[in-house]
Motif scaffolding. Structure first.
Motif, PDB file in Angstrom:
ATOM      1  N   LEU A   1       1.044  -1.442   0.111  1.00  0.00           N
ATOM      2  CA  LEU A   1      -0.127  -0.102   0.174  1.00  0.00           C
ATOM      3  C   LEU A   1       0.790   1.132  -0.197  1.00  0.00           C
ATOM      4  O   LEU A   1       0.782   2.584  -0.513  1.00  0.00           O
TER       5      LEU A   1
ATOM      6  N   LEU B   1       0.705   4.684  -2.940  1.00  0.00           N
ATOM      7  CA  LEU B   1       0.063   5.663  -2.348  1.00  0.00           C
ATOM      8  C   LEU B   1       1.179   5.919  -2.566  1.00  0.00           C
ATOM      9  O   LEU B   1       1.610   7.312  -2.954  1.00  0.00           O
TER      10      LEU B   1
ATOM     11  N   LEU C   1       1.111   9.492  -5.821  1.00  0.00           N
ATOM     12  CA  LEU C   1       2.222  11.460  -4.992  1.00  0.00           C
ATOM     13  C   LEU C   1       3.275  11.775  -5.803  1.00  0.00           C
ATOM     14  O   LEU C   1       3.328  12.554  -6.907  1.00  0.00           O
TER      15      LEU C   1
ATOM     16  N   LEU D   1      -4.288  17.163  -4.685  1.00  0.00           N
ATOM     17  CA  LEU D   1      -3.926  16.145  -4.811  1.00  0.00           C
ATOM     18  C   LEU D   1      -5.105  14.579  -4.225  1.00  0.00           C
ATOM     19  O   LEU D   1      -4.632  14.047  -4.224  1.00  0.00           O
ATOM     20  N   LEU D   2      -5.864  14.999  -3.157  1.00  0.00           N
ATOM     21  CA  LEU D   2      -5.803  14.678  -2.353  1.00  0.00           C
ATOM     22  C   LEU D   2      -7.008  14.179  -3.140  1.00  0.00           C
ATOM     23  O   LEU D   2      -7.903  13.101  -2.939  1.00  0.00           O
TER      24      LEU D   2
ATOM     25  N   ILE E   1      -6.673   4.567  -4.586  1.00  0.00           N
ATOM     26  CA  ILE E   1      -6.421   4.782  -3.003  1.00  0.00           C
ATOM     27  C   ILE E   1      -7.672   4.498  -2.637  1.00  0.00           C
ATOM     28  O   ILE E   1      -7.589   4.142  -1.164  1.00  0.00           O
ATOM     29  N   ALA E   2      -9.028   5.252  -2.558  1.00  0.00           N
ATOM     30  CA  ALA E   2      -9.758   4.668  -2.038  1.00  0.00           C
ATOM     31  C   ALA E   2     -11.528   4.854  -2.171  1.00  0.00           C
ATOM     32  O   ALA E   2     -11.524   5.748  -3.125  1.00  0.00           O
TER      33      ALA E   2
ATOM     34  N   LEU F   1     -14.623   5.020  -2.480  1.00  0.00           N
ATOM     35  CA  LEU F   1     -15.455   5.493  -1.443  1.00  0.00           C
ATOM     36  C   LEU F   1     -16.919   5.351  -2.416  1.00  0.00           C
ATOM     37  O   LEU F   1     -16.993   5.960  -3.319  1.00  0.00           O
TER      38      LEU F   1
ATOM     39  N   VAL G   1     -11.004   3.576   4.045  1.00  0.00           N
ATOM     40  CA  VAL G   1     -10.839   5.243   4.116  1.00  0.00           C
ATOM     41  C   VAL G   1      -9.148   5.174   5.418  1.00  0.00           C
ATOM     42  O   VAL G   1      -8.879   5.779   5.471  1.00  0.00           O
ATOM     43  N   PHE G   2      -8.589   3.412   5.996  1.00  0.00           N
ATOM     44  CA  PHE G   2      -6.920   3.469   5.703  1.00  0.00           C
ATOM     45  C   PHE G   2      -6.538   3.726   4.666  1.00  0.00           C
ATOM     46  O   PHE G   2      -5.147   4.586   5.175  1.00  0.00           O
ATOM     47  N   SER G   3      -5.999   3.640   4.018  1.00  0.00           N
ATOM     48  CA  SER G   3      -6.189   3.733   2.367  1.00  0.00           C
ATOM     49  C   SER G   3      -5.564   5.390   2.519  1.00  0.00           C
ATOM     50  O   SER G   3      -4.870   6.390   2.580  1.00  0.00           O
ATOM     51  N   LEU G   4      -6.843   5.725   2.781  1.00  0.00           N
ATOM     52  CA  LEU G   4      -7.308   6.927   2.335  1.00  0.00           C
ATOM     53  C   LEU G   4      -6.528   8.034   3.322  1.00  0.00           C
ATOM     54  O   LEU G   4      -5.950   8.659   3.228  1.00  0.00           O
TER      55      LEU G   4
ATOM     56  N   LEU H   1      -3.578   6.739   5.233  1.00  0.00           N
ATOM     57  CA  LEU H   1      -2.388   7.068   4.621  1.00  0.00           C
ATOM     58  C   LEU H   1      -1.903   7.916   3.424  1.00  0.00           C
ATOM     59  O   LEU H   1      -1.006   8.824   3.865  1.00  0.00           O
ATOM     60  N   PHE H   2      -2.920   8.118   2.901  1.00  0.00           N
ATOM     61  CA  PHE H   2      -2.740   9.817   1.567  1.00  0.00           C
ATOM     62  C   PHE H   2      -2.576  10.291   2.123  1.00  0.00           C
ATOM     63  O   PHE H   2      -1.948  11.707   1.725  1.00  0.00           O
ATOM     64  N   THR H   3      -3.245  10.677   2.590  1.00  0.00           N
ATOM     65  CA  THR H   3      -3.527  11.991   3.622  1.00  0.00           C
ATOM     66  C   THR H   3      -2.713  12.657   4.309  1.00  0.00           C
ATOM     67  O   THR H   3      -1.784  13.314   3.904  1.00  0.00           O
TER      68      THR H   3
ATOM     69  N   LEU I   1       0.693  11.432   3.554  1.00  0.00           N
ATOM     70  CA  LEU I   1       1.809  11.466   3.033  1.00  0.00           C
ATOM     71  C   LEU I   1       1.612  12.690   2.296  1.00  0.00           C
ATOM     72  O   LEU I   1       2.599  13.578   2.052  1.00  0.00           O
ATOM     73  N   VAL I   2       0.391  13.536   2.030  1.00  0.00           N
ATOM     74  CA  VAL I   2      -0.004  14.586   0.740  1.00  0.00           C
ATOM     75  C   VAL I   2       0.597  15.562   1.889  1.00  0.00           C
ATOM     76  O   VAL I   2       1.190  16.203   1.748  1.00  0.00           O
ATOM     77  N   LEU I   3       0.371  14.853   3.090  1.00  0.00           N
ATOM     78  CA  LEU I   3       0.472  16.846   4.120  1.00  0.00           C
ATOM     79  C   LEU I   3       2.138  16.692   4.792  1.00  0.00           C
ATOM     80  O   LEU I   3       2.290  17.793   4.274  1.00  0.00           O
TER      81      LEU I   3
END
Lengths: 796, 328, 136
Positions: free
Chosen positions: B11, B15, B19, B92-93, B115-116, B118, C17-20, C22-24, C26-28
């Protein structure tokens, strides 16, 4: 030992960072979108297709100093703009570099005059100087490459970046101080013992001028036509002793009017006379205090040039004024356009106008001392105290609140657009009051581009002044030499051979095309279309190639001479012109359609910036802007000069007086100009290109090498300048932006006594609040683009 | 636990790769734009930094990173310093919910190329793109500069107005797919891409998307000819760079959304899913650059009128008609 | 349209959501690093002129802290209204087939009302953002 090793590592690390950072910076020099005068045109040309500065990564022009790395000071640094230049430089983020482009910015160049800083390095550090007036686009590239080399070779930025001592980055040269670290002599160091040429005959002193030894015949005398004679009689009947028609004139009916009756006479002429003189063409003054026959003249003369649309004739009114600082009455209630003209006369001569709504300085900074066009005022910057960094900090322009009142409520925002702004097309400052996006108040502050060219005209000999003409409207090149040479030729009665006349017309029209192409490019850019720029500049380069082939110059060919042109056409000129004439129409068609039919462009321009014909005539609007109001008025047709009557062309007009109408008129003018060029090239007469009457002119070189008479004339006319007979003449021509007039006054010397330039921009821009108030801020930009003005011709 | 660690590792790699790809692609989108515009304008464009100017983005980036960070006097420091981050982060998000390929399998485990996923994916995108407005509006307001303020106001009004037509234009797509999940929307286009059945929604969406990304003819918030640099006038160095980055990531995200919502997402013959996906994004981006090279700019009131008087009513009517057609 | 199962929340294999999160993170982290570099790297030379806001090279008049003019508030209000309504439309959109013609009719009525509202503000000049001179 360990620490030493550590230090060595650190050094190596820093050195490699230096290399990396220098490499990056060198290819990412983003210039500020900043230009001062003529040079900027060549700087901008360097970005276009043929030169393409983008190859070096330097096409990212940034309007904000925060994001720019490179300040190219392109053009003349005026004392009024110097504080702004300094501020912009200081507002740039570190590291920053400065390139000084062109002679003016390097050292004042040909403008050793009261309003110009003699080199930008007196207020900013400079890394690279690009010589030339103006430097060619290739020179700009060369300057950029030199700066890149300097960055790579000399700078050690890593230490500065990591806050360590010992790093260097950006431009670090010391400032120069006039008189201490640089020569104050405009000719450079080592000439101290020799007086500056011509300085002995600069007013107010004329110690034994050798010009007096020359005899010339008196000024030309024209026969007045019946209409003028009738008008003179009517004036005499009506106003009696207060008016006095001049016994003779070199160009038009001239009437001397006593100050008390001036307004009545003007009112009569504007509203009742037949024909009516509806337009105030020009208003200026002459300081008569340095006349050599002093007792024949008053202290000052006010000079009004009026124009009648009905009879296509002009009229000169002269008003004698007495006293050290005389006062007269304002005519702003008769002609609203007199507002700026009277302010200019006040600014430059110190003559006051009673009843003027807003009499204050217009061209010079508000804290300036003295009135430069008075004969007692020193003209040269090198005769004044040197301009320093402290001056640039101290002499700030007025606050914007002085111009537009802040009484409009809490939402009003006062915004300074310009002098540094992408779309003000030069150094003009718009002070705008905004309510949301809407403009509720607009006032302009000009003079940031005041080059004192009228003062220079009083010290350069009649021939030496020609190079200054093209610089009065740097996009119209040779076209604005024409009114000057015509005025002097009218005064001295110089006959120009037919071939020279046609060459003049052809060059003028080539420059009209070149100017309109730049206008097209910038107008499209102003409403947001970036690409037409590059297409228009491609064709403009073709025109400049022809100009270069014929004259050897690009923007400022200085090619016209009194009595003709500098040399005959070179071999191959016809092919070049023919090729252009063949290619251009389809090219223009191609990209012009992209704009004309574009719904966004139409929405942005139709109905925007309207002016009525009546208003336009009242405010002295000229040129395409006037024709866009529906009036068929073009000097080339109405009062033909230089043989325009022999050409077949139409005068395009449009209705509505809005931005779109102005667009249509100019685009059609391009097609008509092309027709004229085609005819001129096809029917080029043979014969001389310089008059054979050598009294006033520079004789042909072949003659000069052959007979002693020509040699003597050449020597005298080059060194002292010809003696032009005492008198005055006003001549105006339809240059690309409108009617440009030269009013030359001679006191029988080798240089003009007074050199007045009536620029079309001065009147065209004065009307701006009429066009823009009530519109939105985006419309203002479209209006500016559509009016097509240029600063040196407004501020001169 | 072992599978969990392995999964976590995979994962993180995924990710990180996403990015990095987004950032690099943004940088090279700038390069592409400079080159493509240059060719439209009979020029070469950057070609000194690296072959074909390929190192140009790197040079620009290093330059911006080492430039001084200026903060104008009277600025609201905290907001001023953080505003550029808002733009980049939201852009990015947004990409998190966009599927860029079909599932891969690895050791019998499914590795989704999103990635998600939803179930409210589309709403997530809308929410973030609304947040992006804050970066512009606050950045412009906090600078204490009038050009910035005007740019910020324009940006706020423009972006929230087009937010509406952006959202409403997608209602028919949701109706056709029956889901907000972008993965489901792509799956729903297996038979035919939605552009064929929803051309009107497509047009409204693309126009609104361009307005959202503030590009010519909708670049009013930073209209160089009018407001200098608009809302980012006072930003230097990498803070300006972040605004820039945000804009180009945004361009990719919008390209990706067009691909996912109307062009069938990652599906296509011969090539792999991610490859098709990139090609579609690239095509959308090139069209946007082409438009930038062609059109003039709208005026503020014209821009608002287009949004409120044309796009929103059309989108609403489109919803009603689509509903009827589906039910028939 | 699978609900996110509670037990799978921390599963790295699910695109949830977990993946999201983690991505958040990373981005931050990336953006934070940029912000840190921005304030740390590079020479700082603050002078009074550099600190002054840019306004075409002139010292600015007054402040840039002005209230937004009224039309901009209107945009915000309209946006609010339409965005809330939009949320209703969205919730109908996912279920439009299940809700059938009845739902469609109700939604059409709703959208019709919205359009009427739009026409109303349009007629009242709420959608005129141009300068006053053009509003007639």
């Amino acid at each position: 030992m360990g620490t030493n090793q550590q230090e060595g590592m650190n050094e190596r690390f820093l050195d490699s960072v230096d290399v990396l950072v220098n490499w990056a910076r060198k290819y990412s020099l983003w210039p500020m979108f900043f230009g001062l005068s003529c040079c900027f045109v060549e700087e901008a040309t360097a970005l276009t297709s043929r030169y393409d500065l983008a190859r070096f990564g330097a096409e990212v022009l940034r309007a904000s100093p925060r994001q720019a790395d490179l300040l190219i000071v392109s053009g003349t640094v005026f004392k009024k703009i110097a504080p702004v230049v300094l501020r912009l430089y200081e507002q740039m983020a570190e590291p920053k570099w400065v390139i000084s482009m062109g002679s003016c910015s390097n050292c004042g160049g040909m403008y050793d005059v009261y309003s110009v800083v003699q080199g930008v390095d007196q207020i900013l550090p400079v890394d690279v100087y690009i010589p030339g007036c103006p430097p060619r686009p290739e020179a700009v590239m060369q300057g950029l490459v030199m700066l890149q080399e300097k960055i790579a070779a000399e700078e050690r930025p890593a230490r500065s970046i990591f806050h360590l001592p010992g790093g260097t980055q950006g431009t670090q040269r010391p400032l120069r101080v006039d008189g201490l670290t640089k020569s104050r002599d405009p000719r450079g160091p080592g000439m101290g013992g020799i007086p500056i040429r011509g300085s002995s005959v600069v007013p107010p002193k004329f110690p034994d001028s050798r010009t007096d030894l020359m005899w010339t015949s008196p000024a030309r005398r024209v026969e007045l036509n019946d209409g003028d004679r009738a008008l003179a009689d009517v004036l005499k009947d009506r106003f009696g002793d207060a008016v006095e028609p001049a016994p003779q004139s070199s160009d038009m009916l001239t009437v001397q009017v006593r100050e008390e009756r001036l307004k009545d006479v003007l009112r009569f002429l504007k509203t009742e006379a037949a024909p009516r003189y509806q337009r105030l063409d020009d208003l200026t003054a002459v300081d008569e205090s340095a006349r050599r026959e002093r007792d024949r003249y008053p202290d000052f003369s006010l000079v009004y040039h009026l124009l009648s649309f009905e009879a296509a004739s002009k009229l000169r009114i002269k008003v004698p004024l007495h006293g050290e600082a005389p006062t007269t009455r304002s005519v702003t209630d008769l002609w609203p356009s007199a507002n700026w003209y009277e302010r200019e006369v006040f600014d430059l001569f110190g003559i006051r106008f009673e009843g003027h709504p807003n009499l204050r300085r217009i061209l010079l900074p508000h804290d300036w001392e003295g009135h430069p066009l008075r004969k007692s005022y020193a003209g040269r910057a090198t005769e004044m105290t040197p301009y320093t960094l402290e001056d640039a900090r101290k002499c700030q322009p007025f606050d914007g609140g002085v111009y537009v009142k802040q009484d409009g409520g809490e939402h009003r925002l006062i915004l300074n657009m310009g002098p540094h702004h992408v779309s003000t097309h030069g150094l003009l400052r718009y002070v705008v009051a905004l309510e949301g996006e809407e403009i509720t108040g607009l006032e302009m502050d000009l003079g940031y581009h005041h080059r004192g060219v009228e003062k220079i005209g009083e010290r350069q000999s009649w021939h030496q002044f020609i190079p200054y003409c093209a610089r009065v409207d740097y996009l119209a090149g040779a076209a604005n030499d024409l009114p000057y040479v015509l005025a002097v030729e009218a005064l001295a009665d110089i006959r120009v051979p037919e071939r020279a006349q046609v060459i003049r017309v052809m060059l003028s029209e080539l420059f009209r095309l070149s100017n309109h192409l730049v206008w097209f490019a910038t107008y499209a850019h102003d409403v947001g279309a970036m690409t037409p720029n590059f297409y228009a500049f491609r064709e403009r380069e073709m025109i400049l190639d022809i100009v270069e082939l014929i004259t050897g110059g690009r923007l400022h060919p200085s090619w016209f001479r009194l009595g003709g042109v500098a040399a005959d056409l070179p071999d191959g000129w016809k092919e070049a012109v023919d090729q252009f004439v063949n290619i251009f129409p389809s090219r223009l068609q191609e990209y012009e359609r992209l704009i004309r039919e574009n719904p966004i462009f139409k929405a942005r321009t139709m109905g925007i910036g309207r002016i009525s014909l009546e208003n336009a005539m009242d405010w002295g609007v000229t040129g395409p802007n006037l024709r866009a109001c529906g009036l068929d008025w073009d000097l080339r047709k109405k009062m033909p000069y230089s043989g325009y009557e022999n050409f077949q062309f139409e005068v395009p007009i449009a209705e509505g007086g809005d931005c779109y109408a102005r667009y249509l008129v100019r685009v059609e003018e391009m097609r008509q100009s092309l027709k004229i060029i085609e005819q001129a090239a096809a029917n080029m007469p043979s014969g001389r290109t310089m008059t054979d009457d050598y009294r006033y002119v520079l004789p042909k070189r072949t003659d000069m090498l052959q007979d002693i008479e020509s040699l003597i004339h050449h020597f005298v006319n080059v060194t002292r300048g010809p003696k032009i007979p005492r008198g005055e003449a006003y001549m105006s021509c339809e240059i690309p932006r409108g009617e440009q007039g030269y009013y030359v006054v001679s006191d029988g010397l080798g240089a003009a006594y007074r050199m007045r330039i009536r620029g079309p921009g001065f009147a065209n821009v004065q009307v701006m609040p009429q066009l823009a108030v009530g519109e939105s801020i985006a419309d203002l930009i479209a209006i500016i683009g559509s009016v097509d003005y240029i600063l040196p011709d407004i501020d001169r | 636990m072992l599978t969990w660690s392995l999964g976590f590792l995979i994962l993180m790699v995924k990710l990180g790769a996403v990015l990095l790809f987004l950032l690099l692609a943004a940088a090279y989108l700038v390069w592409l734009e400079r080159k493509f515009l240059a060719r439209l304008q009979v020029r070469y464009g950057p070609n000194r930094a690296g072959k074909y100017g390929l190192l140009q983005p790197i040079a620009d980036m290093i330059k911006m990173l080492t430039k001084e960070d200026t903060i104008p006097e009277g600025a609201d420091r905290v907001i001023f310093l953080l505003a550029p981050a808002v733009v980049t982060v939201t852009a990015l998000l947004m990409f998190a919910v966009i599927p860029f390929g079909g599932d891969l399998s690895f050791l019998g485990k499914r590795i989704p190329m999103v990635i998600a996923d939803l179930n409210i994916g589309l709403l997530f995108v809308f929410a973030l793109s609304s947040l992006g407005v804050y970066g512009i509006a606050l950045g412009g307001w906090a600078s204490n500069s009038k050009y910035s303020l005007l740019g910020g106001i324009r940006g706020a009004a423009q972006m929230i107005s087009y937010e509406l037509s952006l959202g409403l234009s997608l209602v028919p797509v949701v109706m056709l797919a029956g889901s907000f999940s972008l993965v489901d929307i792509v799956r729903a286009q297996e038979a035919y891409p939605f552009i064929l059945v929803q051309p009107l929604a497509f047009v409204i969406f693309v126009i609104s998307a361009m307005a959202e990304s503030k590009r010519i003819p909708f670049d009013l918030p930073e209209a160089e000819n009018e407001l200098g640099a608009g809302y980012h006038t006072e930003y230097s160095g990498i803070r300006f760079g972040l605004f820039f980055l945000g804009e180009y990531v945004n361009m990719q995200v919008l390209g990706a959304l067009v691909a996912v919502l109307f062009l069938g997402g990652w599906s296509g013959p011969f090539l792999s899913g991610p490859a098709w996906f990139c090609i579609k994004i690239l095509v959308v981006a090139l069209v946007m650059i082409w438009i930038r090279g062609t059109l003039p700019r709208l005026r503020y009131d014209q821009l608002m009128a287009l949004g409120w008087k044309v796009l929103i009513p059309l989108a609403l009517v489109n919803i009603v008609v689509t509903g009827a057609v589906i039910l028939i | 349209m699978q609900p996110i199962a509670c037990e799978g929340v921390l599963s790295p294999w699910e695109p949830g959501v977990f993946s999201l999160a983690l991505f958040t993170v990373l981005v931050l982290a990336f953006v934070a690093s940029q912000l840190f570099i921005a304030s740390w790297l590079g020479e700082k030379k603050t002078t009074p002129e550099k600190a002054r806001p840019y306004e075409s090279g002139i010292i600015p008049t007054g402040t840039a802290r002005l209230r937004y003019p009224v039309p901009f508030y209107l945009v915000a209000i309209f946006f609010l209204v339409f965005d809330v309504e939009g949320a209703y439309i969205f919730s109908w959109a996912v279920a439009c087939e299940e809700l059938g013609w009845a739902g469609w009719l109700q939604m059409t009525f709703f959208i019709g009302l919205l359009l009427v509202g739009l026409v109303y503000i349009w007629k009242n000049g709420g959608l005129d953002w141009g300068p006053t001179s053009k509003k007639e």
